[in-house]
Design an enzyme around this catalytic site. Structure first.
Site, PDB file in Angstrom:
ATOM      1  N   HIS A 276       0.847  -1.191  -0.016  1.00 33.84           N
ATOM      2  CA  HIS A 276       0.112   0.186   0.166  1.00 33.84           C
ATOM      3  C   HIS A 276       0.993   1.324   0.099  1.00 33.84           C
ATOM      4  O   HIS A 276       1.337   1.686   1.166  1.00 33.84           O
ATOM      5  CB  HIS A 276      -0.932   0.136   1.339  1.00 33.84           C
ATOM      6  N   THR A 431       5.553   2.446   3.356  1.00 28.71           N
ATOM      7  CA  THR A 431       4.441   1.667   3.748  1.00 28.71           C
ATOM      8  C   THR A 431       4.770   0.625   4.617  1.00 28.71           C
ATOM      9  O   THR A 431       5.943   0.363   5.042  1.00 28.71           O
ATOM     10  CB  THR A 431       4.195   0.655   2.676  1.00 28.71           C
ATOM     11  N   ILE A 432       3.788   0.099   5.634  1.00 30.29           N
ATOM     12  CA  ILE A 432       3.875  -0.908   6.431  1.00 30.29           C
ATOM     13  C   ILE A 432       3.255  -2.148   6.278  1.00 30.29           C
ATOM     14  O   ILE A 432       2.955  -3.224   6.844  1.00 30.29           O
ATOM     15  CB  ILE A 432       3.821  -0.417   7.969  1.00 30.29           C
ATOM     16  N   HIS A 433       2.326  -2.020   5.196  1.00 29.44           N
ATOM     17  CA  HIS A 433       1.729  -3.100   4.485  1.00 29.44           C
ATOM     18  C   HIS A 433       2.428  -3.819   3.391  1.00 29.44           C
ATOM     19  O   HIS A 433       2.410  -3.370   2.354  1.00 29.44           O
ATOM     20  CB  HIS A 433       0.320  -2.704   4.256  1.00 29.44           C
ATOM     21  N   LEU A 434       2.682  -5.096   3.534  1.00 32.63           N
ATOM     22  CA  LEU A 434       3.225  -5.768   2.532  1.00 32.63           C
ATOM     23  C   LEU A 434       2.858  -7.252   2.340  1.00 32.63           C
ATOM     24  O   LEU A 434       2.461  -7.825   3.275  1.00 32.63           O
ATOM     25  CB  LEU A 434       4.702  -5.953   2.886  1.00 32.63           C
TER      26      LEU A 434
END
Length: 509
Positions: A276, A431-434
């Site tokens: 994201h 981002t911290i969403h992977l």
């Protein structure tokens, strides 16, 4: 171990269990809960340290060093590079994230089912797993006043006629708004280290922290042994070899595909990383915001979800200073007025795709990500909308996450990027969403694992983490990670039982 750091098998610590789990985050902890509840003996290997709850600190640098991989300084190569954050401690990413609990959009679930040919994959069928995940972390609205940082988002969104939603978090006994966005004291944010992992350990699971897995040995279509390096109490390296009937790789969307590729399997693995992309903005107000008192705004503008979301970033003085460092020349003076500032973001559901590749002799894999053309359009839109919301909430000035930008002083200026792309070299993305690096399904030309997470061609090797989310979900992924991990663990138990039954039938014949 010899002088070159190589481990000799004769000196290795030899362990054995019914199952070994690699990684202790949302996926690994969920698998551990399912397996130990079924009476399965489990060994869990975690590369990071166990961080006692008493070590929880609001000082960003301390939290980074203790719980974040590479101190939070990792980036996917691209134009621009995208900074990303991963947890590396017992509890994984659940120790550093905001614990927002959201389900993937049902229309997206339907699209993924059709595109990837995923069996038994509908919103209704996944609901039972989501419910179990939400129960595990006590998903609930935060009681009490949420603070001015949250009120700003609500006020800005409602003034523009946009849908605004209060966010549920996994929590217990936390007074006021979110006070523990980093390593969290027991009884507050419900990370894996204070929920599922203690339950699994109480049932007999053995958890080895500071243990890095280098390779999974695969012979004749079966994972036979996990090879790792650990640290003893004196800090000395110890080789570890674990034999298990089932192997679950739950190391996250970056390190799961890297480990699998190092171990042999490669087809469709690590080729479809999704994230994201997120752009931040700093808003300066005439009255104190004191965003540090609530840490994380617990309202989001959800009018444009799942494609775009506007929310609030974690805020401490130290983190705020780090964010200003991206463009200290134009932003450094804001540090004197930090109590009057809030940090907010615009997040998009990207169409871009990245890759993960292990590098010989280097712990960290090579990660790259290329934004699609439509991603740049979406980023321009969400940044414009973020600026609109801030001024509608009474901001005096808004500084977008673009190096060299002097900031907007009126709502009329925020439209400068609506019809043109953001400057690629100057735009700061994170981002911290992977996720999505090992997509599931029966579409063999696109999917790394089957519909339930089993690696193709290996009878007893399973993936159960964010790698399984087929594409970017547009929401915080923790609940989806946990739901898919629970589903994968139960399917693995069923598969193992069937395998034993077949073996027993062969022996009888």
């Amino acid at each position: 171990m010899d002088l070159k750091g190589r481990f000799h098998p004769s000196n290795a610590l030899q362990l054995e269990a019914d199952a070994v789990i690699i990684g202790s985050g949302a996926g690994g902890a969920s698998v551990a809960d399912v397996l130990t509840a079924a009476g399965i003996s489990v060994i869990m290997l975690e590369e990071g340290k166990h961080i006692p709850s008493s070590s929880a600190s609001p000082i960003a640098s301390e939290a980074f060093l203790a719980a974040w991989r590479s101190g939070g300084l990792t980036a996917a190569i691209g134009r621009p590079p995208i900074n990303y954050a991963e947890g590396r401690c017992v509890g994984g990413g659940t120790e550093i994230n905001s614990a927002i609990t959201q389900r993937a959009d049902s229309d997206l679930i339907d699209q993924w089912r059709e595109l990837y040919k995923i069996e038994n994959f509908t919103a209704d069928e996944l609901s039972q797993y989501y419910e179990r995940a939400e129960t595990a972390v006590n998903a609930s609205l935060t009681p009490g006043p949420l603070g001015r940082a949250t009120d700003i988002l609500r006020k800005g969104g409602e003034a523009l006629g946009w849908k605004v939603s209060e966010l549920k978090r996994g929590q217990r006994g936390c007074k006021g708004a979110n006070r523990c966005s980093y390593v969290c004291p027991n009884g507050a944010k419900q990370s894996m280290a204070v929920t599922l992992l203690p339950k699994a350990v109480d049932r007999g699971m053995r958890l080895l922290a500071q243990t890095r897995v280098d390779n999974i040995r695969i012979e004749k279509g079966r994972a036979t042994e996990v090879l790792a390096r650990s640290r003893d109490t004196g800090g000395h390296a110890v080789a570890v070899r674990v034999k298990a009937g089932m192997v679950f790789v739950c190391a996250g969307a970056i390190h799961t595909p890297a480990l699998l590729r190092r171990s042999g399997p490669r087809k469709c693995i690590g080729n479809t990383l999704r994230v994201h992309p997120t752009i931040r903005a700093t808003a300066l107000f005439n009255e104190p915001v004191d965003a540090h008192q609530s840490r994380l705004p617990l309202t989001a503008i959800t009018e444009f979800m799942p494609e775009q979301r506007i929310g609030g970033s974690v805020f401490t003085p130290a983190i705020f200073g780090l964010s200003l460092a991206e463009d200290w020349t134009n932003r450094g003076d804001l540090m004197r007025n930090w109590r009057f500032c809030g940090s907010y973001y615009g997040m998009i559901r990207s169409r871009g795709v990245g890759s993960v590749r292990p590098l010989p002799g280097i712990n960290e894999p090579l990660v790259s990500f290329k934004l699609a053309d439509e991603d740049w359009v979406a980023l321009s839109q969400v940044l414009t909308r973020l600026g609109q919301a801030m001024f509608a909430a009474g901001a005096r000035k808004v500084f977008p996450g673009i190096s060299g930008h002097e900031g907007w002083t009126s709502p009329d200026q925020v439209h400068e990027f609506w019809d043109k792309p953001l400057p690629k070299r100057a735009t700061n993305l994170m981002t911290i969403h992977l996720f999505s690096s090992c997509p599931p399904g029966e579409h063999r030309d696109a999917c790394a694992v089957d519909s339930y997470g089993r690696v193709r061609g290996v009878e007893n090797l399973f993936v159960a983490d964010g790698s399984l989310i087929p594409e970017a979900p547009g929401v915080n992924p923790q609940m989806t990670i946990m739901a898919l991990a629970i589903r994968a663990a139960e399917a693995a138990l069923c598969h193992s039982a069937q395998e034993r039954a077949r073996s027993a039938a062969r022996d009888r014949n």
